[in-house]
Design an enzyme around this catalytic site. Structure first.
Site, short mmCIF file in Angstrom:
data_model
loop_
_atom_site.label_atom_id
_atom_site.label_comp_id
_atom_site.label_asym_id
_atom_site.label_seq_id
_atom_site.Cartn_x
_atom_site.Cartn_y
_atom_site.Cartn_z
N ASP A 124 10.08 0.27 42.99
CA ASP A 124 10.79 -0.86 42.35
C ASP A 124 11.04 -1.99 43.34
O ASP A 124 11.45 -3.08 42.93
CB ASP A 124 12.11 -0.39 41.73
N ASP A 146 13.53 -7.79 47.83
CA ASP A 146 14.67 -6.88 47.80
C ASP A 146 15.09 -6.40 49.19
O ASP A 146 14.96 -5.22 49.54
CB ASP A 146 14.39 -5.68 46.87
P1 AMP Z 1 18.24 -1.84 45.29
O1 AMP Z 1 18.59 -0.63 46.08
O2 AMP Z 1 19.10 -3.04 45.61
O3 AMP Z 1 16.79 -2.15 45.27
O4 AMP Z 1 18.66 -1.47 43.78
C1 AMP Z 1 18.16 -0.37 43.07
C2 AMP Z 1 18.64 -0.47 41.66
O5 AMP Z 1 20.05 -0.40 41.61
C3 AMP Z 1 18.26 -1.74 40.93
O6 AMP Z 1 18.06 -1.43 39.59
C4 AMP Z 1 19.49 -2.59 41.11
O7 AMP Z 1 19.62 -3.57 40.11
C5 AMP Z 1 20.59 -1.56 40.98
N1 AMP Z 1 21.81 -1.96 41.68
C6 AMP Z 1 22.03 -1.99 43.01
N2 AMP Z 1 23.28 -2.39 43.28
C7 AMP Z 1 23.88 -2.61 42.09
C8 AMP Z 1 25.18 -3.03 41.69
N3 AMP Z 1 26.13 -3.30 42.57
N4 AMP Z 1 25.42 -3.14 40.36
C9 AMP Z 1 24.49 -2.86 39.46
N5 AMP Z 1 23.25 -2.46 39.76
C10 AMP Z 1 22.94 -2.33 41.06
MG MG Z 2 15.54 -3.33 44.48
#
Ligand code: AMP
Ligand code: MG
Length: 583
Positions: A336, A346
């Site tokens: 992702d 990201d």
């Molecule tokens: P990431 O690790 O930032 O790539 O995020 C992985 C998934 O978790 C993605 O679907 C993000 O949108 C979701 N996500 C990460 N942090 C948050 C947050 N604080 N609130 C909602 N969704 C989150």
């Molecule tokens: Mg992400």
């Protein structure tokens, strides 16, 4: 030679064995037809480049004269019929309609990227001083007629299928076609909950937002494909985070980055529709991506999906080789987080390797070291395999076999690009048989002596041929000095100088000029980001601005950066800096 080749990759290990294992399996298919990626062209481009020229837009000084819209996206894709904003499993669509949640406290602008505003978005820098801009970039006000969207995607996280993920704290607030005809997608990150928030609060804190803002721009200036960052704002809204997952919950402040990319689609964008058997939607999405971003592939080509896959394979190999060339570890190489346009996206617990270490893991939450720097090419291939699985329903048997062969070619593509980049990093012109040995043995010396990665290459770029010949390494060239303590250093230098001499007409000043143009002096080391974050948390944004300025010219020595010690050995406290997934 074979051993040395393995050793080269040993510097970035496990890749070679993976290559051997994988290739012995994948060449079992038909071998009579070699898929010719070249004939399709590997470089993606944006069709708007051609279409937009007639529009003749100008830069504007007022937000009233400027607009973005999600209309084109809404017209193109099925949209989630449910309009209420609550966490749910979303089906049969690519986007959900959802508005950002404005902050409840006052918002301050921390920084903007002049280049993104002026050259990507046609906005005069002065616009950033207006309240309308602040409202727009903090999710307080959306453009009339533009309905923000959250994207539905899934992904493999740390090797396992994680199901629905999606934009849990990001909103696509519009697309913009600029005066050069480029189409850019604008996304707020940290702008509130969406149907994809799962148990998250939809927010991002200042520290991770400063890091993303600075690093995405820094990567661009290093010449590495990346999303861009237009602005960074911070609020006084409380956001609670347990930064190191040790029960120490702390109040932090919510921040929002306005991120800009040609496309935010990821491998996970295709995976989710494929996993849930939504094959018409998968076809529609792939067709859109090809048509919009892979200009050299004809929409009527019966092999277009294969051509698309081939292009992503080669561009991903290119991207990861570029990461390695600057010692960049992404930190969370889940599917992702892997862009279909092969740009870096990201930014989370990333890091630039300091002491040379193929086992360098930037993310303290990555206990198994799955995403250590030396494993990035491997996980790239793992992720591309997941992409292939997602695309299979759109291919016939023969195309699937060919696609497997294309994937089997990934190690070669990566290895070629890696070699090309390291050849240039060592200042070589053309190609010689001994280049691989020279690269491999140089990395071996680094592995043994563990000097600073960035500065070793930089100091080798600055030192004169004569100094090298005399083995007189000035102490201020600390990284090269560390390397020179290796007992095999003199032998390596002799071979290196011989290699340089094999290019007639190449002078030493020319070599040094070439090398200083490719080996950066400044990268966003964790301690530099950390220092800027600590000040920013006290509302002093001066160091964010300083780093922004310095990292715009990473190949040029700058007085302000030298005063800040950015090209010196990292301070002793740098070792204590830890970065986790918490953001
Ligand atoms: P990431 O690790 O930032 O790539 O995020 C992985 C998934 O978790 C993605 O679907 C993000 O949108 C979701 N996500 C990460 N942090 C948050 C947050 N604080 N609130 C909602 N969704 C989150
Ligand atoms: Mg992400």
């Amino acid at each position: 030679m074979e051993t040395l080749l393995s050793r080269t990759l040993n510097g970035f290990p496990t890749f070679m064995c993976f290559w051997t294992v994988f290739c012995s399996g994948c060449h079992g298919g038909e071998m009579d037809f070699i898929f010719d990626a070249e004939s399709y062209g590997n470089i993606y481009s944006n069709k708007s480049n051609l279409n937009g020229f007639c529009e003749r837009k100008m830069k504007v000084s007022s937000m009233d004269l400027w607009s973005v819209s999600t209309e084109d996206v809404i017209a193109e894709f099925p949209i989630d019929p449910i309009k209420e904003n609550y966490v749910r499993r979303v089906k049969s669509c690519i986007f959900s309609l959802v508005y950002p949640t404005p902050f409840t406290s006052a918002v301050q602008l921390v920084a903007v990227s002049e280049d993104v505003l002026e050259n990507l978005l046609d906005l005069h820098l002065s616009v950033a001083e207006t309240n309308a801009f602040l409202q727009f970039v903090s999710g307080g006000k959306t453009m009339p007629g533009s309905v923000p969207l959250a994207h539905r995607y899934g992904g493999h996280q740390f090797g396992a299928w994680a199901g629905q993920l999606g934009d849990g704290r990001a909103h696509l607030i519009g697309t913009y076609i600029n005066r050069y005809g480029e189409r850019w997608e604008l996304q707020l990150k940290g702008s509130g909950r969406t149907p994809y928030s799962r148990s998250g609060d939809g927010r991002a804190v200042l520290r991770s937002s400063v890091r993303e803002f600075l690093c995405s721009e820094a990567m661009h200036y290093l010449g590495i494909p990346s999303s861009r960052a237009a602005s960074l704002v911070v609020s006084n809204d409380a956001v609670w985070r347990d930064q190191f997952y040790n029960g120490n919950l702390k109040k932090e402040r919510g921040a929002i980055v306005l991120r800009v990319a040609k496309s935010w689609f990821r491998i996970g964008s295709l995976e989710i529709v494929a996993q849930y058997g939504e094959i018409d939607l998968l076809r529609e999405l792939v067709d859109f991506i090809i048509e919009e971003h892979f200009l050299s592939i004809s929409r009527s080509d019966p092999n277009k999906v294969l051509a698309f896959f081939s292009s992503v394979v080669s561009q991903t190999a290119n991207l990861i080789a570029l990461w390695m060339s600057v010692g960049f570890a992404h930190g969370v190489c889940n599917t992702d987080n892997f862009s279909l346009l092969s740009i870096t996206i990201d930014y989370g617990p990333f890091g630039f390797m300091e002491r040379y270490d193929a086992d360098y893991v930037p993310n303290t939450s990555d206990d198994g070291g799955r995403y250590k720097i030396g494993n990035q090419a491997n996980v790239g291939m793992f992720n591309l395999n997941k992409l292939l699985v997602a695309l299979k329903p759109l291919m016939d048997t023969r195309q699937r076999q060919l696609a497997s062969q294309v994937l089997g070619g990934f190690p070669d593509l990566y290895y070629q690009r890696f070699t090309e980049l390291f050849r240039a990093k060592l200042g070589f012109l053309g190609e010689r048989e001994q280049d691989l040995t020279l690269i491999a043995s140089f990395l071996n010396l680094m592995e043994d002596t563990k000097p600073d990665f960035t500065m070793t290459f930089r100091q080798l770029s600055e030192i004169t041929r004569e100094q090298l010949q005399n083995l007189s390494i000035p102490q201020e060239y600390f990284a090269l000095y560390d390397l020179s303590q290796h007992k095999k250093f003199p032998d390596w230098v002799a071979l290196y100088l011989q290699r340089l001499k094999s290019s007639p007409g190449d002078s030493d000043p020319e070599r040094r000029q070439r090398m200083t143009g490719i080996n950066p002096i400044y990268v966003l080391r964790n301690w530099m980001a950390e220092s800027a974050v600590r000040k920013a948390e006290m509302n002093d944004f001066s160091e964010v601005h300083l780093l922004q300025k310095v990292l715009r010219r990473p190949f040029h020595a700058q007085k302000i950066a030298e005063r800040a010690g950015y090209s010196q050995r990292p301070p002793s406290w740098a070792k204590e800096v830890k970065v986790s997934c918490s953001s």
